[in-house]
Design a protein around this motif. Structure first.
Motif, PDB file in Angstrom:
ATOM      1  N   GLY A 152     -45.782  24.053   3.026  1.00 39.10           N
ATOM      2  CA  GLY A 152     -45.177  23.612   1.770  1.00 39.10           C
ATOM      3  C   GLY A 152     -44.511  24.705   0.981  1.00 39.10           C
ATOM      4  N   ASP A 153     -44.172  25.818   1.642  1.00 38.69           N
ATOM      5  CA  ASP A 153     -43.568  26.933   0.902  1.00 38.69           C
ATOM      6  C   ASP A 153     -42.237  26.558   0.272  1.00 38.69           C
ATOM      7  N   ASN A 154     -41.509  25.613   0.875  1.00 39.40           N
ATOM      8  CA  ASN A 154     -40.206  25.229   0.330  1.00 39.40           C
ATOM      9  C   ASN A 154     -40.340  24.438  -0.966  1.00 39.40           C
ATOM     10  N   GLN A 155     -41.555  23.990  -1.301  1.00 34.14           N
ATOM     11  CA  GLN A 155     -41.760  23.195  -2.512  1.00 34.14           C
ATOM     12  C   GLN A 155     -42.474  23.972  -3.610  1.00 34.14           C
ATOM     13  N   LYS A 156     -42.820  25.210  -3.325  1.00 38.66           N
ATOM     14  CA  LYS A 156     -43.580  25.977  -4.297  1.00 38.66           C
ATOM     15  C   LYS A 156     -42.620  26.638  -5.284  1.00 38.66           C
ATOM     16  N   GLU A 157     -42.635  26.134  -6.489  1.00 37.18           N
ATOM     17  CA  GLU A 157     -41.747  26.656  -7.523  1.00 37.18           C
ATOM     18  C   GLU A 157     -42.451  27.748  -8.325  1.00 37.18           C
ATOM     19  N   LEU A 158     -41.666  28.602  -8.880  1.00 45.77           N
ATOM     20  CA  LEU A 158     -42.205  29.693  -9.707  1.00 45.77           C
ATOM     21  C   LEU A 158     -42.455  29.188 -11.115  1.00 45.77           C
ATOM     22  N   ALA A 159     -43.379  28.216 -11.265  1.00 46.42           N
ATOM     23  CA  ALA A 159     -43.600  27.589 -12.563  1.00 46.42           C
ATOM     24  C   ALA A 159     -44.149  28.575 -13.588  1.00 46.42           C
ATOM     25  N   ASP A 160     -45.034  29.445 -13.149  1.00 48.99           N
ATOM     26  CA  ASP A 160     -45.609  30.419 -14.079  1.00 48.99           C
ATOM     27  C   ASP A 160     -45.148  31.833 -13.753  1.00 48.99           C
ATOM     28  N   GLY A 161     -44.031  31.930 -13.064  1.00 49.03           N
ATOM     29  CA  GLY A 161     -43.485  33.228 -12.731  1.00 49.03           C
ATOM     30  C   GLY A 161     -44.117  33.896 -11.540  1.00 49.03           C
ATOM     31  N   ARG A 162     -44.965  33.187 -10.800  1.00 53.37           N
ATOM     32  CA  ARG A 162     -45.621  33.764  -9.635  1.00 53.37           C
ATOM     33  C   ARG A 162     -45.086  33.113  -8.359  1.00 53.37           C
TER      34      ARG A 162
ATOM     35  N   TYR B 191     -45.959  31.671  -4.903  1.00 56.70           N
ATOM     36  CA  TYR B 191     -47.105  31.154  -4.173  1.00 56.70           C
ATOM     37  C   TYR B 191     -46.803  30.905  -2.691  1.00 56.70           C
ATOM     38  N   ALA B 192     -45.648  31.332  -2.251  1.00 54.59           N
ATOM     39  CA  ALA B 192     -45.280  31.123  -0.844  1.00 54.59           C
ATOM     40  C   ALA B 192     -46.016  32.125   0.040  1.00 54.59           C
ATOM     41  N   PHE B 193     -46.499  31.635   1.205  1.00 51.37           N
ATOM     42  CA  PHE B 193     -47.192  32.505   2.155  1.00 51.37           C
ATOM     43  C   PHE B 193     -46.211  33.237   3.076  1.00 51.37           C
ATOM     44  N   ILE B 194     -45.002  32.704   3.170  1.00 53.34           N
ATOM     45  CA  ILE B 194     -44.007  33.274   4.074  1.00 53.34           C
ATOM     46  C   ILE B 194     -42.817  33.765   3.259  1.00 53.34           C
ATOM     47  N   HIS B 195     -42.474  35.010   3.445  1.00 55.83           N
ATOM     48  CA  HIS B 195     -41.336  35.593   2.731  1.00 55.83           C
ATOM     49  C   HIS B 195     -40.034  35.241   3.461  1.00 55.83           C
ATOM     50  N   THR B 196     -39.037  34.774   2.681  1.00 55.02           N
ATOM     51  CA  THR B 196     -37.743  34.388   3.236  1.00 55.02           C
ATOM     52  C   THR B 196     -36.681  35.391   2.812  1.00 55.02           C
ATOM     53  N   HIS B 197     -35.866  35.828   3.784  1.00 48.26           N
ATOM     54  CA  HIS B 197     -34.805  36.789   3.482  1.00 48.26           C
ATOM     55  C   HIS B 197     -33.521  36.365   4.191  1.00 48.26           C
ATOM     56  N   THR B 198     -32.407  36.412   3.459  1.00 47.46           N
ATOM     57  CA  THR B 198     -31.110  36.022   4.011  1.00 47.46           C
ATOM     58  C   THR B 198     -30.210  37.239   4.121  1.00 47.46           C
TER      59      THR B 198
END
Length: 621
Positions: A555-565, A567-574
């Motif tokens: 669910g990393d694609n749905q984890k928003e930075l609601a409190d500035g943190r 929460y994704a377990f996988i780092h994405t880089h383009t």
């Protein structure tokens, strides 16, 4: 089955059954008398009183009955177990002869084989536990099952084997094993595999046997002053001992050997060493009366001893063993059983071609009973003890290579004693073989390793299959630092089902250490360990390191930075191709950038954030 004031009883409603073969049971009461089972009849209800001595007779009769009637209050459950219900609603369940527990990793297949094995091996004990099928075994019931499983395993009634790619017929049924003789020559002997061994043990369990017999022990040939009748032999058989000569060697339990011993030939030395050093309590002893026949059988009942006075007629017969002679004064030929080979000249040596079970069955087939209290031949067939062979990872083996021609024999109708019984001749030993009716086979298979669809068709047709899928509901929505274990596992599995299939979902056993931990801080540590050591590695294996799909499962694609943190377990880089290679790089692609993924290190702070786990399921519900 009913527990009442008068003890345990089977109760059967005669009016609730449609007789399919009237000729099979022309008179129900005469059959009960034949089985020597006490019974009463109250209206349409037939009540069969049972105790420890008659339980297996009654159970055998009920299983035999089930093939003849089509009960209204009995049915075949989805898992292949047959149930019958009495008028009080108490249910007795019979295990299928061949069953496979299959499911995804972590669904407790191996865990549940303990219960299934005990249930098949000792149904009376299992019935007394009153385990709720829906709720499963309690902690106390589970402990009782485990204790019973260990006891049955030690008794040889439950045996365990794991199939693998290199496992074959020679290990499972029988094969040749190389051995070095005392003169450093190579010889080959037929060695029984686990399936043949437990089949033989099950086949003799119906006999009334002495408890001192070790079914995994050895069989010994013994000649007491020759094969002919003589005073020394008569004395030994009456005194429950075995004795051999060469008394001048002295006590062979003491070292070193004297000159007299060393002056003897190889055969004599071997006989003395076998007799004094290798014959163990529980081994069978065959006393011969000719080169091919046996006149007495006994079991070693004590340690070797040196008696200076010998026996009355032979004072040099000082080497003695306590033997409980179980039967004597008969003459049964053993040549065919011994691979058409006569007994050799040495006084004492192991009969490596024979197993304890084969000897007992051979004598029984010639009407030799091994105890004065043994039941008559007409009754002995119902005094069976069930045996269970547990085959873990049954789908990982080459079934044709392992079972060979015996795959047909495990069918219920083809087993020994049934109408369509099949007996085969084994290729190495040349002995006849059939599978007894009281041998239960329980296999386990991991559907993530190999789909049920791709299984050997011959195996699929002969086994009942019981599916064991993940059960998130077992967690009862237990929360650990706000993380709902039920919702967490259910969401992960829904996504895996869509992106892969249901045979690769995650079992509830992965999170049970978390569920069972009372301390919340420790439970959260175990949750992190489950992700690190179980869940993430499995997802990597399932999706062949397709990190985008793993990211979707988490669910990393749905984890928003609601409190500035984050929460994704996988780092994405383009990375832009132009930025990497400059203009005119000549790469013919349908995209102008490359997305790369990297799993965050397990010492990263994100794995310590409960919100990172909560957002796996909270955004998609």
């Amino acid at each position: 089955m009913k527990f009442g004031a008068n003890g345990l009883s089977f109760e059967f409603n005669l009016s609730q059954a449609n007789i399919k073969q009237i000729s099979f049971y022309p008179n129900i009461k005469s059959v009960l008398n034949e089985y020597k089972l006490p019974f009463t009849q109250e209206g349409n209800w037939l009540k069969i009183a049972i105790n420890n001595n008659t339980f297996y007779k009654a159970l055998t009769l009920m299983k035999r009955w089930s093939k003849t009637i089509e009960p209204v209050l009995s049915d075949q459950q989805e898992d292949g177990e047959m149930t019958a219900e009495n008028h009080n609603g108490t249910t007795i369940t019979y295990s299928p002869l061949n069953q496979i527990l299959f499911g995804t990793p972590g669904t407790g297949k191996t865990f549940h084989t303990t219960e299934a094995a005990v249930k098949a091996a000792d149904p009376a004990f299992y019935c007394q536990l009153n385990i709720d099928p829906a709720a499963g075994a309690t902690t106390e019931q589970r402990q009782a099952l485990t204790t019973k499983y260990k006891a049955l395993s030690e008794a040889g009634r439950i045996r365990f084997v794991t199939f693998h790619q290199s496992y074959g017929y020679e290990e499972f049924v029988e094969g040749l094993r190389a051995e070095t003789t005392e003169d450093n020559q190579i010889s080959y002997k037929v060695s029984d595999g686990i399936f043949k061994s437990i089949s033989n043990a099950a086949s003799v369990s119906e006999l009334h046997l002495d408890a001192d017999i070790n079914h995994n022990g050895r069989v010994w040939k013994l000649s007491i002053e020759g094969a002919h009748s003589n005073a020394a032999k008569s004395h030994c058989l009456e005194a429950n001992i075995a004795a051999i000569g060469w008394g001048k060697t002295g006590d062979l339990s003491q070292e070193p050997r004297n000159e007299y011993f060393l002056s003897q030939g190889t055969n004599n030395q071997n006989s003395l060493n076998y007799f004094s050093q290798e014959m163990e309590e529980g081994d069978l002893v065959l006393c011969i009366d000719s080169k091919t026949s046996v006149e007495a059988i006994g079991v070693v009942s004590g340690p070797y001893r040196y008696v200076e006075d010998g026996v009355p007629s032979r004072h040099d017969y000082c080497h003695q063993l306590p033997i409980k002679w179980l039967a004597k004064d008969f003459s049964v030929d053993f040549k065919e059983l011994n691979n058409n080979t006569q007994f050799s000249l040495p006084t004492c040596y192991p009969l490596s071609r024979l197993s304890v079970a084969e000897v007992l069955n051979h004598l029984h087939s010639h009407g030799i009973e091994l105890s004065d209290s043994a039941p008559s031949p007409a009754q002995s067939h119902v005094e069976q003890h069930n045996h269970v062979l547990v085959i873990d990872e049954i789908n990982r083996g080459n079934i044709s290579k392992i079972f060979g021609e015996l795959i047909t024999l495990i069918e219920e109708s083809k087993r020994a004693g049934n109408n369509e019984e099949i007996t085969l001749t084994l290729p190495y030993s040349g002995k006849t073989f059939s599978v007894p009716n009281n041998l239960y086979i329980i296999g386990t298979m991991n559907t993530a390793d190999r789909s049920l669809v791709t299984m050997d068709t011959a195996l699929r047709r002969r086994f009942d299959f019981k599916e064991m899928m993940p059960k998130p509901e077992l967690f009862n929505n237990r929360t650990v630092k706000g993380i709902d274990l039920t919702r967490l596992l259910a969401t992960l599995n829904k996504r895996i089902d869509v992106l892969y299939d249901r045979e690769h979902t995650l079992g509830h056993a992965f999170l049970f250490p978390v569920f069972n931990e009372a301390n919340e801080d420790n439970a959260f540590i175990k949750l992190k360990d489950a992700f690190k050591n179980k869940i993430i590695p499995l997802l990597e294996e399932y999706f062949y390191e397709d990190w985008n799909k793993i990211r979707l499962v988490l669910g990393d694609n749905q984890k928003e930075l609601a409190d500035g943190r984050d929460y994704a377990f996988i780092h994405t880089h383009t990375d832009s191709y132009d930025a990497l290679f400059g203009n005119n790089h000549g790469l013919e692609t349908y995209e102008d950038s490359k997305v790369t993924y990297k799993l965050k290190a397990f010492d990263d702070a994100v794995w310590d954030q409960p919100e990172a786990y909560i957002t796996i399921y909270s955004k998609s519900e």
